[in-house]
Each structure stands twice: as structure tokens, then as C-alpha cells.
Design a protein around this motif. Structure first.
Motif, PDB file in Angstrom:
ATOM      1  N   TYR A  71      81.781  42.141   5.096  1.00  0.00           N
ATOM      2  CA  TYR A  71      80.413  42.478   4.683  1.00  0.00           C
ATOM      3  C   TYR A  71      80.117  43.933   5.033  1.00  0.00           C
ATOM      4  O   TYR A  71      80.236  44.358   6.174  1.00  0.00           O
ATOM      5  CB  TYR A  71      79.401  41.563   5.377  1.00  0.00           C
ATOM      6  CG  TYR A  71      79.574  40.108   5.016  1.00  0.00           C
ATOM      7  CD1 TYR A  71      78.933  39.570   3.905  1.00  0.00           C
ATOM      8  CD2 TYR A  71      80.403  39.277   5.767  1.00  0.00           C
ATOM      9  CE1 TYR A  71      79.112  38.231   3.552  1.00  0.00           C
ATOM     10  CE2 TYR A  71      80.582  37.943   5.428  1.00  0.00           C
ATOM     11  CZ  TYR A  71      79.944  37.429   4.319  1.00  0.00           C
ATOM     12  OH  TYR A  71      80.123  36.111   3.971  1.00  0.00           O
ATOM     13  N   GLY A  72      79.725  44.681   3.994  1.00  0.00           N
ATOM     14  CA  GLY A  72      79.333  46.060   4.213  1.00  0.00           C
ATOM     15  C   GLY A  72      77.839  46.173   4.425  1.00  0.00           C
ATOM     16  O   GLY A  72      77.101  45.187   4.292  1.00  0.00           O
ATOM     17  N   THR A  73      77.367  47.363   4.744  1.00  0.00           N
ATOM     18  CA  THR A  73      75.938  47.614   4.893  1.00  0.00           C
ATOM     19  C   THR A  73      75.562  48.782   3.981  1.00  0.00           C
ATOM     20  O   THR A  73      76.201  49.829   4.008  1.00  0.00           O
ATOM     21  CB  THR A  73      75.576  47.949   6.346  1.00  0.00           C
ATOM     22  OG1 THR A  73      76.441  48.983   6.839  1.00  0.00           O
ATOM     23  CG2 THR A  73      75.741  46.735   7.239  1.00  0.00           C
ATOM     24  N   SER A  74      74.533  48.566   3.177  1.00  0.00           N
ATOM     25  CA  SER A  74      74.135  49.592   2.215  1.00  0.00           C
ATOM     26  C   SER A  74      72.716  49.338   1.748  1.00  0.00           C
ATOM     27  O   SER A  74      72.225  48.200   1.804  1.00  0.00           O
ATOM     28  CB  SER A  74      75.093  49.576   1.013  1.00  0.00           C
ATOM     29  OG  SER A  74      74.687  50.496   0.025  1.00  0.00           O
ATOM     30  N   LEU A  75      72.070  50.384   1.275  1.00  0.00           N
ATOM     31  CA  LEU A  75      70.731  50.229   0.714  1.00  0.00           C
ATOM     32  C   LEU A  75      70.791  50.067  -0.806  1.00  0.00           C
ATOM     33  O   LEU A  75      69.773  49.840  -1.448  1.00  0.00           O
ATOM     34  CB  LEU A  75      69.861  51.442   1.066  1.00  0.00           C
ATOM     35  CG  LEU A  75      69.581  51.644   2.558  1.00  0.00           C
ATOM     36  CD1 LEU A  75      68.775  52.922   2.782  1.00  0.00           C
ATOM     37  CD2 LEU A  75      68.842  50.449   3.138  1.00  0.00           C
ATOM     38  N   HIS A  76      71.969  50.195  -1.372  1.00  0.00           N
ATOM     39  CA  HIS A  76      72.131  50.125  -2.825  1.00  0.00           C
ATOM     40  C   HIS A  76      73.078  48.982  -3.189  1.00  0.00           C
ATOM     41  O   HIS A  76      74.098  48.769  -2.552  1.00  0.00           O
ATOM     42  CB  HIS A  76      72.673  51.448  -3.364  1.00  0.00           C
ATOM     43  CG  HIS A  76      71.887  52.639  -2.918  1.00  0.00           C
ATOM     44  ND1 HIS A  76      70.624  52.920  -3.406  1.00  0.00           N
ATOM     45  CD2 HIS A  76      72.176  53.617  -2.010  1.00  0.00           C
ATOM     46  CE1 HIS A  76      70.168  54.019  -2.831  1.00  0.00           C
ATOM     47  NE2 HIS A  76      71.085  54.457  -1.984  1.00  0.00           N
ATOM     48  N   GLU A  77      72.709  48.253  -4.225  1.00  0.00           N
ATOM     49  CA  GLU A  77      73.515  47.137  -4.701  1.00  0.00           C
ATOM     50  C   GLU A  77      73.903  46.210  -3.549  1.00  0.00           C
ATOM     51  O   GLU A  77      75.060  45.824  -3.388  1.00  0.00           O
ATOM     52  CB  GLU A  77      74.759  47.642  -5.436  1.00  0.00           C
ATOM     53  CG  GLU A  77      74.417  48.444  -6.676  1.00  0.00           C
ATOM     54  CD  GLU A  77      75.651  48.886  -7.442  1.00  0.00           C
ATOM     55  OE1 GLU A  77      76.769  48.464  -7.059  1.00  0.00           O
ATOM     56  OE2 GLU A  77      75.513  49.640  -8.408  1.00  0.00           O
ATOM     57  N   ALA A  78      72.904  45.874  -2.753  1.00  0.00           N
ATOM     58  CA  ALA A  78      73.105  45.000  -1.596  1.00  0.00           C
ATOM     59  C   ALA A  78      71.996  43.954  -1.560  1.00  0.00           C
ATOM     60  O   ALA A  78      70.956  44.104  -2.207  1.00  0.00           O
ATOM     61  CB  ALA A  78      73.100  45.819  -0.316  1.00  0.00           C
ATOM     62  N   GLU A 100      79.780  31.951   5.948  1.00  0.00           N
ATOM     63  CA  GLU A 100      80.555  30.817   6.445  1.00  0.00           C
ATOM     64  C   GLU A 100      81.969  31.272   6.767  1.00  0.00           C
ATOM     65  O   GLU A 100      82.580  32.028   6.016  1.00  0.00           O
ATOM     66  CB  GLU A 100      80.600  29.703   5.394  1.00  0.00           C
ATOM     67  CG  GLU A 100      79.236  29.104   5.070  1.00  0.00           C
ATOM     68  CD  GLU A 100      79.332  28.005   4.028  1.00  0.00           C
ATOM     69  OE1 GLU A 100      80.461  27.730   3.567  1.00  0.00           O
ATOM     70  OE2 GLU A 100      78.290  27.432   3.681  1.00  0.00           O
ATOM     71  N   GLY A 101      82.486  30.819   7.882  1.00  0.00           N
ATOM     72  CA  GLY A 101      83.855  31.148   8.255  1.00  0.00           C
ATOM     73  C   GLY A 101      83.988  32.518   8.889  1.00  0.00           C
ATOM     74  O   GLY A 101      82.990  33.186   9.204  1.00  0.00           O
ATOM     75  N   PRO A 102      85.214  32.966   9.079  1.00  0.00           N
ATOM     76  CA  PRO A 102      85.468  34.256   9.721  1.00  0.00           C
ATOM     77  C   PRO A 102      84.822  35.397   8.932  1.00  0.00           C
ATOM     78  O   PRO A 102      84.818  35.388   7.701  1.00  0.00           O
ATOM     79  CB  PRO A 102      86.994  34.370   9.709  1.00  0.00           C
ATOM     80  CG  PRO A 102      87.493  32.979   9.537  1.00  0.00           C
ATOM     81  CD  PRO A 102      86.467  32.278   8.715  1.00  0.00           C
ATOM     82  N   ALA A 103      84.282  36.379   9.658  1.00  0.00           N
ATOM     83  CA  ALA A 103      83.574  37.462   8.987  1.00  0.00           C
ATOM     84  C   ALA A 103      83.801  38.793   9.692  1.00  0.00           C
ATOM     85  O   ALA A 103      84.021  38.849  10.905  1.00  0.00           O
ATOM     86  CB  ALA A 103      82.074  37.160   8.927  1.00  0.00           C
ATOM     87  N   ALA A 104      83.741  39.861   8.912  1.00  0.00           N
ATOM     88  CA  ALA A 104      83.807  41.219   9.451  1.00  0.00           C
ATOM     89  C   ALA A 104      82.613  41.990   8.931  1.00  0.00           C
ATOM     90  O   ALA A 104      82.223  41.851   7.763  1.00  0.00           O
ATOM     91  CB  ALA A 104      85.108  41.896   9.030  1.00  0.00           C
ATOM     92  N   VAL A 116      83.091  49.517  -1.947  1.00  0.00           N
ATOM     93  CA  VAL A 116      83.563  48.828  -3.153  1.00  0.00           C
ATOM     94  C   VAL A 116      84.634  47.790  -2.829  1.00  0.00           C
ATOM     95  O   VAL A 116      84.963  46.948  -3.678  1.00  0.00           O
ATOM     96  CB  VAL A 116      84.121  49.843  -4.184  1.00  0.00           C
ATOM     97  CG1 VAL A 116      83.020  50.771  -4.667  1.00  0.00           C
ATOM     98  CG2 VAL A 116      85.297  50.632  -3.617  1.00  0.00           C
ATOM     99  N   MET A 117      85.158  47.818  -1.618  1.00  0.00           N
ATOM    100  CA  MET A 117      86.202  46.866  -1.228  1.00  0.00           C
ATOM    101  C   MET A 117      85.649  45.621  -0.560  1.00  0.00           C
ATOM    102  O   MET A 117      86.378  44.641  -0.359  1.00  0.00           O
ATOM    103  CB  MET A 117      87.192  47.543  -0.277  1.00  0.00           C
ATOM    104  CG  MET A 117      87.962  48.687  -0.884  1.00  0.00           C
ATOM    105  SD  MET A 117      89.133  49.389   0.324  1.00  0.00           S
ATOM    106  CE  MET A 117      90.297  48.015   0.509  1.00  0.00           C
ATOM    107  N   THR A 118      84.379  45.613  -0.215  1.00  0.00           N
ATOM    108  CA  THR A 118      83.813  44.494   0.549  1.00  0.00           C
ATOM    109  C   THR A 118      83.601  43.261  -0.330  1.00  0.00           C
ATOM    110  O   THR A 118      83.565  43.343  -1.561  1.00  0.00           O
ATOM    111  CB  THR A 118      82.470  44.881   1.178  1.00  0.00           C
ATOM    112  OG1 THR A 118      81.528  45.161   0.131  1.00  0.00           O
ATOM    113  CG2 THR A 118      82.616  46.105   2.072  1.00  0.00           C
ATOM    114  N   ASP A 119      83.417  42.121   0.323  1.00  0.00           N
ATOM    115  CA  ASP A 119      83.088  40.896  -0.408  1.00  0.00           C
ATOM    116  C   ASP A 119      81.615  40.876  -0.796  1.00  0.00           C
ATOM    117  O   ASP A 119      81.243  40.330  -1.839  1.00  0.00           O
ATOM    118  CB  ASP A 119      83.410  39.671   0.460  1.00  0.00           C
ATOM    119  CG  ASP A 119      84.906  39.519   0.679  1.00  0.00           C
ATOM    120  OD1 ASP A 119      85.593  39.118  -0.267  1.00  0.00           O
ATOM    121  OD2 ASP A 119      85.381  39.835   1.785  1.00  0.00           O
ATOM    122  N   GLU A 120      80.794  41.473   0.051  1.00  0.00           N
ATOM    123  CA  GLU A 120      79.357  41.523  -0.220  1.00  0.00           C
ATOM    124  C   GLU A 120      78.737  42.589   0.683  1.00  0.00           C
ATOM    125  O   GLU A 120      79.240  42.856   1.775  1.00  0.00           O
ATOM    126  CB  GLU A 120      78.705  40.162   0.061  1.00  0.00           C
ATOM    127  CG  GLU A 120      77.412  39.957  -0.680  1.00  0.00           C
ATOM    128  CD  GLU A 120      77.181  38.482  -1.032  1.00  0.00           C
ATOM    129  OE1 GLU A 120      76.298  38.224  -1.852  1.00  0.00           O
ATOM    130  OE2 GLU A 120      77.876  37.611  -0.474  1.00  0.00           O
TER     131      GLU A 120
END
Length: 250
Positions: A182-189, A198-202, A218-222
Motif C-alpha cells: 500500500y502506497g500513500t498519495s493524495l492522487h488516485e488514492a 487482509e493478510g500480510p501488508a506493506a 505505480v507498482m503498489t496494489d493500492e
């Protein structure tokens, strides 16, 4: 027990050079100061030498078997210290850089070009408190062995694996091992409360001014963001990291 009385002593000059990242990287050593941090370093078995002024005594229970002890003057302690009010104790430590870790479940924190040592130290401390399995430090981030960063970790630098590496490579490794990133952003988030984790997370947090790099996002899942309900323009990155890290760990 050895004693050094001169600021011009060769060992003192060598240890003073550890105030610079260049020297820390060159020799693989760093300094910690103050009773709490020295104790944590001793527990982690990374201490090479303990420097202490004459009128200070070691707390009972400290295991000093593998560390040399050197008594120094207050003037020498002042030269080696990077705090306004030195406690009279400093340890010379071996860097315990971690190259890899077994990615089996858990939570991970990735830091992208974080510049402030206080922020990076606080986030390592928060990661430790949240039970994170590893902190991955990306290129362009401040040195975690910076004295302010070490103080801000409050000893957590010795509790959680800290790995320096290419974030894009680590994102791929995490995803291959079933860890959602999971990334952090103010755009397209999305607001973080709307994302079911759910499950393991980064979690990836970024630079204080520019945030996480687009090539990383652009590589993150969300990608997530924290809604601002008042008039503040943004949150401090370490504060935002704490909120989101506890959320994604489930």
C-alpha cells in the motif's frame, strides 16, 4: 580498564570521525550516547567500546563481558557527544546492517527518500511498537545511524531489522511472497478507512515534501490517503505513518 586523558589521543580522533556518514560507512561503526541507548546496544551485542567519565558508574545488571571500557575526561566526552547535556556515557558500536529477510507474513514499512532524521527515527520506533517485521529504507533517505535518528528511535533501531535497498525491487519481492503493498498519495488514492486490508501488508511512506515517487506508486496494489478534517494542509509524515501502519497491520 583503560583511561584516556587527551583530546589529541588517536582513538578519540578516530571515534570523533564517526559523526560523519562517510566515516560510518567506511568503517562500519557508529556512536550511541546516553544510558538507555547504550543499554539497548549492549543487549543487541553490537557494542565494541564503552566510554564513560570517571564519576559515572554502570547500572547493575549490565553485561559488559564483550565490551572494552575506557574512562575519559569530561572534555573528551563533550567532544564526542552530540547532545546539549551529555549523560557521560557513549558506546562505539558495530553496524549490524541486514541484507535480506525471510518474507513470511507480517507487516513491513518502506521509506522513500525520507530526509529528516527525527522523522525516520520516529517511524522506526513506531514500526517496532506495531510489531513490524522489517523496515526497508529506500535510496535518498537520511542515514539511520545519524545521531538524531538514533536518539529518535529510542532503542528500536536494535529491535527491528532495518534494511537499505531499492524499493522497487523490494515491492516486487513482497508481492511475489503474497504481501500486499500500500502506497500513500493524495492522487488516485482512497481514504484509508475505505480499504479492507487482509493478510500480510506493506506500507510505503515518502519524502516530507514530495511524497512517494510516482515510479514507486505505480507498482503498489493500492494507494491510500488520510482525510484532513480541519484546516491543516497536511500531516507530519511520521504521524501519518503511525496512523496508517496500525491500520494496515490489522
Amino acid at each position: 580498564m583503560k583511561r584516556i586523558d587527551s583530546i589529541q589521543n588517536g582513538s578519540i580522533k578516530t571515534w570523533k570521525k564517526l559523526h560523519t556518514k562517510k566515516e560510518r560507512d567506511k568503517v562500519g561503526k557508529f556512536l550511541v550516547e546516553g544510558f538507555h541507548l547504550v543499554e539497548e546496544a549492549l543487549k543487541a551485542e553490537v557494542v565494541e567500546t564503552v566510554l564513560i567519565i570517571e564519576d559515572i558508574t554502570f547500572p547493575s545488571g549490565w553485561k559488559m563481558d564483550n565490551a572494552d571500557v575506557v574512562i575519559v575526561t569530561k572534555d573528551i566526552m563533550q567532544v564526542l557527544s552530540e547532545t546539549e547535556t551529555p549523560q557521560g556515557i557513549i558506546a562505539v558500536c558495530q553496524k549490524g546492517d541486514v541484507a535480506d529477510i525471510d518474507l513470511q507474513g507480517g507487516t513491513y514499512l518502506l521509506l522513500d527518500a525520507v530526509q529528516d532524521p527525527g522523522n525516520i527515527g520516529t517511524m522506526i520506533r513506531t514500526a517496532d511498537a506495531a510489531g513490524v517485521r522489517a523496515v526497508i529504507i529506500g535510496n535518498g533517505s537520511v542515514d539511520v545511524y545519524n545521531s538524531k535518528a538514533i536518539r529518535s528511535t529510542q532503542g528500536s533501531l536494535f529491535h527491528v531489522p532495518v534494511i537499505k535497498g531499492d524499493l522497487k525491487e523490494w515491492i516486487t519481492k513482497l508481492q511475489v511472497n503474497g504481501v500486499k503493498v500500500y502506497g500513500t498519495s493524495l492522487h488516485e488514492a482512497k481514504p484509508y478507512q475505505e480499504v479492507a486490508v487482509e493478510g500480510p501488508a506493506a506500507l510505503i511512506v515518502g519524502n516530507e515534501g514530495s511524497g512517494v515517487q510516482e515510479e514507486v506508486l505505480v507498482m503498489t496494489d493500492e494507494n491510500l490517503y488520510i482525510p484532513i478534517h480541519g484546516r491543516a494542509e497536511s500531516l507530519n509524515v511520521a504521524v501519518a505513518c503511525g496512523i496508517l501502519l496500525y491500520y494496515v497491520r490489522g
